[in-house]
Enzyme design. Sequence first.
Site, PDB file in Angstrom:
ATOM      1  N   LYS A  26       0.797  -1.229   0.000  1.00 33.69           N
ATOM      2  CA  LYS A  26       0.000   0.000   0.000  1.00 33.69           C
ATOM      3  C   LYS A  26       0.831   1.281   0.000  1.00 33.69           C
ATOM      4  CE  LYS A  26      -4.012  -1.735  -0.290  1.00 33.69           C
ATOM      5  NZ  LYS A  26      -4.970  -1.315  -1.312  1.00 33.69           N
ATOM      6  N   SER A 241      -3.367 -12.753   3.697  1.00 31.78           N
ATOM      7  CA  SER A 241      -3.753 -12.647   2.277  1.00 31.78           C
ATOM      8  C   SER A 241      -2.646 -13.194   1.374  1.00 31.78           C
ATOM      9  CB  SER A 241      -4.111 -11.209   1.902  1.00 31.78           C
ATOM     10  OG  SER A 241      -2.961 -10.402   1.748  1.00 31.78           O
TER      11      SER A 241
HETATM   12  C1  LIG Z   1      -3.158  -7.481   3.328  1.00 29.54           C
HETATM   13  C2  LIG Z   1      -3.708  -7.075   2.020  1.00 29.54           C
HETATM   14  N1  LIG Z   1      -3.716  -7.935   1.017  1.00 29.54           N
HETATM   15  C3  LIG Z   1      -4.230  -7.604  -0.182  1.00 29.54           C
HETATM   16  C4  LIG Z   1      -4.770  -6.367  -0.425  1.00 29.54           C
HETATM   17  C5  LIG Z   1      -5.326  -6.053  -1.777  1.00 29.54           C
HETATM   18  O1  LIG Z   1      -4.630  -5.070  -2.499  1.00 29.54           O
HETATM   19  P1  LIG Z   1      -5.388  -4.098  -3.486  1.00 29.54           P
HETATM   20  O2  LIG Z   1      -6.164  -3.129  -2.656  1.00 29.54           O
HETATM   21  O3  LIG Z   1      -4.324  -3.430  -4.284  1.00 29.54           O
HETATM   22  O4  LIG Z   1      -6.323  -4.916  -4.321  1.00 29.54           O
HETATM   23  C6  LIG Z   1      -4.781  -5.456   0.606  1.00 29.54           C
HETATM   24  C7  LIG Z   1      -5.403  -4.163   0.419  1.00 29.54           C
HETATM   25  O5  LIG Z   1      -5.916  -3.576   1.340  1.00 29.54           O
HETATM   26  C8  LIG Z   1      -4.227  -5.802   1.859  1.00 29.54           C
HETATM   27  O6  LIG Z   1      -4.230  -4.950   2.891  1.00 29.54           O
END
Ligand SMILES: Cc1ncc(COP(=O)(O)O)c(C=O)c1O
Length: 273
Positions: A26, A241
Site C-alpha cells: 500500500k 492474504s
Molecule cells: C493485506 C492485504 N492484502 C491484499 C490487499 C489487496 O490489495 P489491493 O487493494 O491493491 O487490491 C490489501 C489491500 O488492502 C491488503 O491490505
Amino acid sequence: MVKGYVPDGVLILAKLEKFNPGGSSKDRAATLMLLEAVRRGYVDGKTVIEASSGNTAVSLAMVGASLGLRVLLFVPEGPSGRKVELAKEFGAEVVLTPYDEGTDGALMRVRSVVEEHPDRYYHPDQYNNPLNPLAHYLSTGPEIWRQTSGSITHFVAGVGTGGTVVGTGRYLKEVKPSVRVIGVQPESPEDRIPGLKHLPTSVRPGIYDDSVIDLTVNTSSDEGKEWRERLLRHGLSVGPSSGAALSAAVKVANSDPEARVVVVLFPDGGERY
Ligand SMILES: Cc1ncc(COP(=O)(O)O)c(C=O)c1O
C-alpha cells in the site's frame, strides 16, 4: 517450498511487499495519491481522510507524516490492531468502525463525514482513484518484468481495491500480451481474509477493470492458513492474504498447462497480525 505441490518445470516466485518502508504494497498507492494531491493543491488546509482494512492506513499515515499532512483513518475493528497502532505512531488519528460492517462500512462513514464537511477533508478514495492502479502500473509491473527478465507467464494477486492486480496486470499485458492475470478472492462473504474482498457481495471498486483480469480464483481462509504456515516453516513470515494468494497460485500452476513462471504478490508480512 512448493516443490512436490506443483508440476516439474513450473516456478512460483513471490514478490515480497513487506520490504516497502511502511511494510506493505500500500505504500505505492499511498505515495502517488498523496504526492499528486499536494501537487494539485487538493489538501491545502485539509485533513486527509480514508477508509482502510489497515495497510493503507499505515501507508497514508507514514507518507502523510513525511509531507506534514493531517491524516484521519476509519478502520474496521478486529485483526488490524497492530496496524492501527502503527498508524497512530505516525501521528494519524484512527476511528474504529464495527467489524461486521467490514471496509465497506468504514467507507460509508468516510463518505458521510466528507459530505458533511467537504471544506475540511480530502478523500483520496483508494477504491475509485486511478492513481492507485497507476502506482502499480508504474512500479510493481516494471519491477516484476525486470526481476523475472521477462519470463513471467502468470501474475496472481489478491483483490481488495483491485489496484495491485489491475495496475500490475495492465503493465505486464502491455509488455507481454500472453501474460495471464489472476485475481484472488475469498470463496464466501463470511470467510474473511484481511485485505481481500468478496466481490459479488461487496461495493464494486470503481478502479476494478474486468478487461485486465483473465481469471478469478476463489480460496478459503483455511487454505490460506495452511500455505502461510508452510511458509513460516521455511522461515518466511507473511500475512494471511499472502497465504491465500499462494494457495491460488498453486491452483493455477496445477490447472493451466501454459504456466511456467507464476509470480504471486505477497502484500505484507506476518509481523503486523
Ligand atoms: C493485506 C492485504 N492484502 C491484499 C490487499 C489487496 O490489495 P489491493 O487493494 O491493491 O487490491 C490489501 C489491500 O488492502 C491488503 O491490505
